[in-house]
Design a protein around this motif. Structure first.
Motif: not given
Length: 162
Positions: A101-123
């Protein structure tokens, strides 16, 4: 913070919904957009793939306070969670949560320099869960309108966090 048992409860509410609305501030104006969960458990942190160049990434850098909402109208589940967002470029995390599913959105693959993870720590947050049918809920609302001192009892509501 929530107990491990409560985190499990929250996970059971949101895991099937999968898509939550992420609210960030854009020059003080709230903006929301759908975000798809990629993890298979919840320990107080939620993870999403995003593009470093996306507006939500810039907004989260400007003001790390965010809100996420999940809802499943058919099952009467509503969850609101507030926390702190940050971008995380750890290649191990990008690999860990990668899927077709993620690969379909990020066609540049895991090494795409624009890809990152958004980490949300719930308070903190709040959840609602109806335990009765829609017919019963309508009955409770009608009863409350007839008997002015009756408050509808349509399910569970609980706040969590600080």
């Amino acid at each position: 913070m929530s107990s491990p048992e409560h985190k499990q409860k929250i996970w059971k509410l949101i895991e099937k919904i999968k898509v939550g609305m992420l609210v960030t501030l854009d020059d003080g104006v709230p903006r929301s957009r759908p975000m798809h969960l990629v993890q298979d458990a919840y320990d107080g942190t939620l993870w999403f793939y995003t593009r470093r160049s996306a507006e939500k990434s810039f907004e989260a850098k400007q003001d790390q306070d965010v809100c996420l909402t999940f809802s499943d109208h058919d099952d009467g589940i509503y969850v609101s969670m507030s926390g702190t967002a940050r971008l995380n470029d750890d290649p191990g995390l990008i690999e860990k949560y990668w899927n077709p599913f993620v690969a379909a959105w990020f066609t540049g693959g895991k090494e795409d320099p624009d890809i990152t993870m958004m980490e949300i720590d719930i308070d903190f947050g709040e959840h609602w869960q109806s335990r009765e049918s829609k017919t019963f809920q309508l009955y409770e609302f009608a009863k409350a309108n007839i008997k002015k001192d009756h408050k509808p009892d349509i399910g569970e509501n609980e706040k969590f966090g600080h």
